[in-house]
Design a protein around this motif. Structure first.
Motif, short mmCIF file in Angstrom:
data_model
loop_
_atom_site.label_atom_id
_atom_site.label_comp_id
_atom_site.label_asym_id
_atom_site.label_seq_id
_atom_site.Cartn_x
_atom_site.Cartn_y
_atom_site.Cartn_z
N ARG A 149 0.58 -1.38 0.12
CA ARG A 149 0.21 0.22 -0.32
C ARG A 149 0.83 1.60 -0.02
NH1 ARG A 149 -4.39 0.61 2.87
NH2 ARG A 149 -4.25 -1.69 4.10
N ALA A 150 2.49 0.87 0.31
CA ALA A 150 2.80 2.60 0.28
C ALA A 150 3.69 2.76 -0.82
CB ALA A 150 4.23 2.36 1.53
N VAL A 151 3.75 1.87 -2.20
CA VAL A 151 4.26 1.46 -3.18
C VAL A 151 4.20 2.85 -3.76
CG1 VAL A 151 4.75 0.59 -5.51
CG2 VAL A 151 4.97 -1.01 -3.04
N ALA A 152 2.95 2.91 -4.29
CA ALA A 152 2.84 4.05 -5.33
C ALA A 152 2.88 5.50 -4.80
CB ALA A 152 1.07 4.10 -5.65
N ASP A 153 2.73 5.76 -4.12
CA ASP A 153 3.34 6.22 -2.88
C ASP A 153 5.11 7.23 -3.51
OD1 ASP A 153 0.85 8.23 -2.50
OD2 ASP A 153 1.21 7.62 -0.49
N ALA A 154 5.51 6.01 -3.22
CA ALA A 154 6.94 5.75 -3.25
C ALA A 154 7.62 6.15 -5.16
CB ALA A 154 7.65 4.85 -2.85
N ILE A 155 6.58 5.59 -6.09
CA ILE A 155 6.80 6.41 -7.41
C ILE A 155 7.00 7.41 -7.55
CG2 ILE A 155 7.08 5.34 -9.64
CD1 ILE A 155 7.20 2.65 -7.53
N THR A 156 8.08 8.36 -7.28
CA THR A 156 8.21 9.80 -7.85
C THR A 156 8.87 9.82 -8.25
OG1 THR A 156 10.18 10.18 -5.90
CG2 THR A 156 7.79 10.18 -4.98
N PRO A 157 8.86 11.04 -9.41
CA PRO A 157 9.83 11.18 -10.23
C PRO A 157 11.28 11.63 -9.83
CG PRO A 157 7.90 13.08 -10.49
CD PRO A 157 8.14 12.14 -9.23
N VAL A 158 11.40 11.94 -8.55
CA VAL A 158 13.04 11.82 -7.97
C VAL A 158 13.45 10.55 -7.79
CG1 VAL A 158 14.14 12.21 -5.59
CG2 VAL A 158 12.63 14.30 -6.72
N ALA A 159 12.56 9.32 -7.70
CA ALA A 159 12.80 8.48 -7.67
C ALA A 159 13.39 7.67 -8.65
CB ALA A 159 11.97 7.41 -6.19
N LEU A 160 12.74 7.43 -9.46
CA LEU A 160 12.94 7.09 -11.22
C LEU A 160 14.01 7.68 -11.44
CD1 LEU A 160 9.42 6.97 -12.32
CD2 LEU A 160 10.60 5.06 -11.48
#
Length: 324
Positions: A163-174
């Motif tokens: 449930r935390a994955v979507a919020d962690a997929i950010t432009p910075v992380a990618l």
């Protein structure tokens, strides 16, 4: 560099790690290995397997049946199959000693065995994974990539609840992940122009926004930006068809958005030869791609293939990094 010098960490002493190291020591390896471990744990594993093991000083040219060791005593004697939180500190100290040796040049790379996360935390040490531990020690951003002879899968997120994955997929992380992956494929794997397949987050890569907006709002814009910088990026692709053999033939690596999106496919395609590589560290780190297997410990039935593959790959990566 003819023979790299690698630190070898057995991991959880009550699991299969020590006996896999003993099995490894029975044959000539492509690197000079130095185990950072409790000598008694390794000797107990050798006795359980009825295999010869003589422990030597680091720097010794070991022959089959010998293993160099940098001793690090644990709190309690190992009972195979029974992880003891009292030994958590010794497990973590061994990992940190191996990383420290790589950072100061004593070792050219690090090979790590399986660690019992629950036992480490029960021992009072907050621990989410060795990848995160070594990244914090080195002060670098890292990417987890698992590989077997036919497939490489890197991850944007690692040990997160779903449930935390979507919020962690950010432009910075990618952007961070793709740059680390791209640089590692060029430097460590000598791929001049890496072709990276990038999976979508949602089923069918969002189905043009019907099943989610992350592909449209986050993933696609990042890919466009990095393509303009010269990266060859394919996607965002639906995860359910990206791993078809005819598609994989066109990729050097696949970037999955989360742990269980890509790794079940890789493990099914070749679990025995799979290894875990930490990209972004100042040195090569390769780990086995299996757990502590407490139920097999001390019985001699554990398969050493992943540890053998980890040593072979770490040696190759160390030699590649030594190239001018």
């Amino acid at each position: 560099m003819v023979r790299p010098r690698l630190a070898l960490i057995p991991g959880e002493p009550a699991g299969v790690g020590p006996e896999l190291c003993v099995r490894l020591a029975q044959t000539r390896q492509p690197a000079d290995l130095v185990a950072i471990a409790d000598p008694d744990a390794l000797l107990a594993a050798a006795a359980a397997l009825s295999l010869p093991l003589t422990l030597r000083e680091p720097g010794t040219d070991c022959v089959p049946g010998e293993l160099a060791i940098q001793p690090l005593k644990q709190s309690r004697l190992t009972r195979f199959g029974h992880a003891d939180p009292a030994n958590a500190r010794a497990v973590i100290d061994a990992l940190l000693a191996g990383g420290r040796g790589c950072l100061d040049g004593s070792f050219h790379g690090l090979v790590t065995g399986p660690v019992n996360k629950a036992s480490i935390n029960a021992g009072g040490i907050a621990y989410t994974g060795t990848t995160e531990l070594l990244a914090a020690q080195a002060g670098t951003d890292v990417v987890m990539m698992l590989a077997n002879p036919g497939l490489r899968v890197a991850l944007v997120t690692t040990h997160l609840p779903l449930r935390a994955v979507a919020d962690a997929i950010t432009p910075v992380a990618l952007v961070r992940t793709l740059r680390i992956l791209h640089a590692a494929l060029r430097r460590d794997f000598a791929i001049a122009v890496p072709r990276i397949a990038v999976l979508g987050l949602n089923p069918h890569a969002g189905e043009d926004g019907v099943l989610g907006q992350e592909e449209i709002n986050t993933i696609a814009p990042v890919l466009a930006k990095l393509r303009s910088e010269g990266m060859t990026l394919i996607g965002p692709l639906p995860a359910d068809t990206a791993f078809l053999p005819q598609k994989l033939a066109g990729f050097d690596a696949v970037l999955a958005m989360y742990h269980d999106q890509g790794l079940p496919v890789l493990k099914y395609a070749g679990f025995e030869q799979a290894v875990n590589i930490t990209l972004g560290l100042p040195y090569p780190r390769v780990a086995v791609d299996h757990g502590t297997a407490l139920e097999l410990a001390g019985k001699g039935s554990a398969d050493p293939s992943s540890l053998i593959a980890a040593v072979e790959l770490c040696a190759r990566l160390a030699q590649q990094r030594a190239q001018p």
